[in-house]
Design a protein around this motif. Structure first.
Motif, PDB file in Angstrom:
ATOM      1  N   LEU A 159      35.541  61.030  37.551  1.00 35.59           N
ATOM      2  CA  LEU A 159      35.577  60.058  38.642  1.00 35.59           C
ATOM      3  C   LEU A 159      34.420  59.068  38.532  1.00 35.59           C
ATOM      4  CD1 LEU A 159      36.520  62.302  41.693  1.00 35.59           C
ATOM      5  CD2 LEU A 159      37.915  60.506  40.687  1.00 35.59           C
ATOM      6  N   SER A 160      33.256  59.566  38.128  1.00 38.80           N
ATOM      7  CA  SER A 160      32.092  58.694  37.962  1.00 38.80           C
ATOM      8  C   SER A 160      32.346  57.646  36.890  1.00 38.80           C
ATOM      9  CB  SER A 160      30.869  59.539  37.609  1.00 38.80           C
ATOM     10  OG  SER A 160      29.740  58.739  37.468  1.00 38.80           O
ATOM     11  N   ARG A 161      32.917  58.061  35.762  1.00 41.80           N
ATOM     12  CA  ARG A 161      33.254  57.111  34.692  1.00 41.80           C
ATOM     13  C   ARG A 161      34.276  56.082  35.161  1.00 41.80           C
ATOM     14  NH1 ARG A 161      34.556  61.523  30.901  1.00 41.80           N
ATOM     15  NH2 ARG A 161      32.556  62.447  30.486  1.00 41.80           N
ATOM     16  N   LEU A 162      35.286  56.563  35.865  1.00 43.92           N
ATOM     17  CA  LEU A 162      36.340  55.683  36.357  1.00 43.92           C
ATOM     18  C   LEU A 162      35.796  54.683  37.378  1.00 43.92           C
ATOM     19  CD1 LEU A 162      39.372  55.476  35.782  1.00 43.92           C
ATOM     20  CD2 LEU A 162      39.765  56.942  37.751  1.00 43.92           C
ATOM     21  N   ALA A 163      34.931  55.142  38.277  1.00 39.51           N
ATOM     22  CA  ALA A 163      34.335  54.254  39.278  1.00 39.51           C
ATOM     23  C   ALA A 163      33.442  53.214  38.613  1.00 39.51           C
ATOM     24  CB  ALA A 163      33.529  55.065  40.292  1.00 39.51           C
ATOM     25  N   PHE A 164      32.679  53.623  37.591  1.00 33.98           N
ATOM     26  CA  PHE A 164      31.824  52.673  36.873  1.00 33.98           C
ATOM     27  C   PHE A 164      32.664  51.607  36.175  1.00 33.98           C
ATOM     28  CE2 PHE A 164      29.740  51.373  32.908  1.00 33.98           C
ATOM     29  CZ  PHE A 164      28.612  50.758  33.438  1.00 33.98           C
ATOM     30  N   ARG A 165      33.727  52.031  35.501  1.00 36.09           N
ATOM     31  CA  ARG A 165      34.603  51.084  34.799  1.00 36.09           C
ATOM     32  C   ARG A 165      35.269  50.123  35.785  1.00 36.09           C
ATOM     33  NH1 ARG A 165      39.055  53.645  31.138  1.00 36.09           N
ATOM     34  NH2 ARG A 165      37.230  54.154  29.913  1.00 36.09           N
ATOM     35  N   ASP A 166      35.709  50.652  36.930  1.00 33.89           N
ATOM     36  CA  ASP A 166      36.339  49.815  37.934  1.00 33.89           C
ATOM     37  C   ASP A 166      35.356  48.791  38.503  1.00 33.89           C
ATOM     38  OD1 ASP A 166      38.391  49.004  39.797  1.00 33.89           O
ATOM     39  OD2 ASP A 166      37.272  50.103  41.324  1.00 33.89           O
ATOM     40  N   GLN A 167      34.140  49.228  38.789  1.00 36.91           N
ATOM     41  CA  GLN A 167      33.126  48.317  39.324  1.00 36.91           C
ATOM     42  C   GLN A 167      32.786  47.229  38.309  1.00 36.91           C
ATOM     43  OE1 GLN A 167      29.394  50.167  40.207  1.00 36.91           O
ATOM     44  NE2 GLN A 167      28.499  48.303  41.052  1.00 36.91           N
ATOM     45  N   GLN A 191      35.603  44.719  38.201  1.00 36.71           N
ATOM     46  CA  GLN A 191      35.618  43.884  39.395  1.00 36.71           C
ATOM     47  C   GLN A 191      34.533  42.824  39.334  1.00 36.71           C
ATOM     48  OE1 GLN A 191      35.557  45.848  43.174  1.00 36.71           O
ATOM     49  NE2 GLN A 191      37.465  46.925  42.802  1.00 36.71           N
ATOM     50  N   GLU A 192      33.367  43.185  38.819  1.00 31.47           N
ATOM     51  CA  GLU A 192      32.283  42.216  38.711  1.00 31.47           C
ATOM     52  C   GLU A 192      32.582  41.151  37.666  1.00 31.47           C
ATOM     53  OE1 GLU A 192      28.822  44.544  37.935  1.00 31.47           O
ATOM     54  OE2 GLU A 192      28.694  45.294  39.988  1.00 31.47           O
ATOM     55  N   GLU A 193      33.217  41.542  36.556  1.00 32.35           N
ATOM     56  CA  GLU A 193      33.487  40.593  35.482  1.00 32.35           C
ATOM     57  C   GLU A 193      34.696  39.710  35.753  1.00 32.35           C
ATOM     58  OE1 GLU A 193      33.795  42.740  31.841  1.00 32.35           O
ATOM     59  OE2 GLU A 193      31.650  43.149  31.742  1.00 32.35           O
ATOM     60  N   THR A 194      35.769  40.302  36.292  1.00 33.52           N
ATOM     61  CA  THR A 194      37.004  39.531  36.454  1.00 33.52           C
ATOM     62  C   THR A 194      37.338  39.221  37.905  1.00 33.52           C
ATOM     63  OG1 THR A 194      38.407  41.508  36.556  1.00 33.52           O
ATOM     64  CG2 THR A 194      37.962  40.581  34.372  1.00 33.52           C
ATOM     65  N   GLY A 195      36.799  39.994  38.822  1.00 34.13           N
ATOM     66  CA  GLY A 195      37.087  39.773  40.235  1.00 34.13           C
ATOM     67  C   GLY A 195      38.409  40.342  40.704  1.00 34.13           C
TER      68      GLY A 195
END
Length: 193
Positions: free
Chosen positions: A81-89, A92-96
């Motif tokens: 979950l930590s890896r998935l949350a990091f990738r998602d964040q 979101q920061e790069e593409t919005g």
């Protein structure tokens, strides 16, 4: 109604091959995805309880504790979950855009044109949050149809699908999980072969 020119170009750019994970997922392990069944009784509830909460429209659903010294499965899942949350964040920061979804139910088989499917029918934009030593799943919006699945199906049957009526029907679904599944089954049998 005719699609806009932007929708036409988006449809042309959509990958309808088996490389598109919205259409074909051969396995879950190691692909940046987590099966909801992995949460079965790790927090004292069956895994379907997560889906029931999402169907009921709850915005914050508790998943598992961040660290549990008694269960190795919980700790491994927390790491995933930590890896998935990091990738998602990061995305979101790069593409919005929201790139994390809960997909359910899955359809598996072949379309009439021979294309192999193992894809979710419905998608729900979600995010993950770690708060006070627990992981939470946050529902960002409401259920939507998998656009890649609808496009692949439309290409396979060589006919139009009234996506507006499908979207309207989806918004009117009940919040009870049994009624939701009954309504979904009825729409699938009426609109998809």
């Amino acid at each position: 109604m005719r699609d806009s020119i932007f929708q036409t170009y988006l449809n042309r750019l959509t990958d309808l091959s088996s490389k598109n994970k919205s259409l074909y997922m051969p396995k879950i392990e190691g692909s940046g995805m987590i099966d909801i069944r992995d949460f079965d009784f790790l927090n004292g509830e069956p895994a379907f309880g997560v889906l029931q909460n999402l169907i009921q429209g709850k915005r914050q659903i508790p998943l598992i504790p961040e660290i549990d010294p008694r269960l190795d499965d919980t700790n491994q899942l927390s790491k995933n979950l930590s890896r998935l949350a990091f990738r998602d964040q990061l995305l979101q920061e790069e593409t919005g855009e929201l790139s994390l979804f809960t997909g359910w139910p899955y359809v598996e088989g072949k379309l009439i044109n021979g294309q192999i499917l193992r894809a979710p029918i419905l998608l729900l934009p979600v995010s993950l949050k770690r708060e006070k030593g627990n992981w939470y799943l946050l529902a960002e919006n409401s259920w939507q149809w998998n656009p890649a699945f609808l496009l692949a199906y439309r290409h396979a049957i060589r006919s139009e699908i009234n996506t507006e009526s499908l979207d309207e029907a989806l918004q009117e679904f009940a919040t009870d999980s049994i009624e939701f599944r009954t309504q979904l089954s009825k729409i699938l049998s009426e609109n998809f072969a």
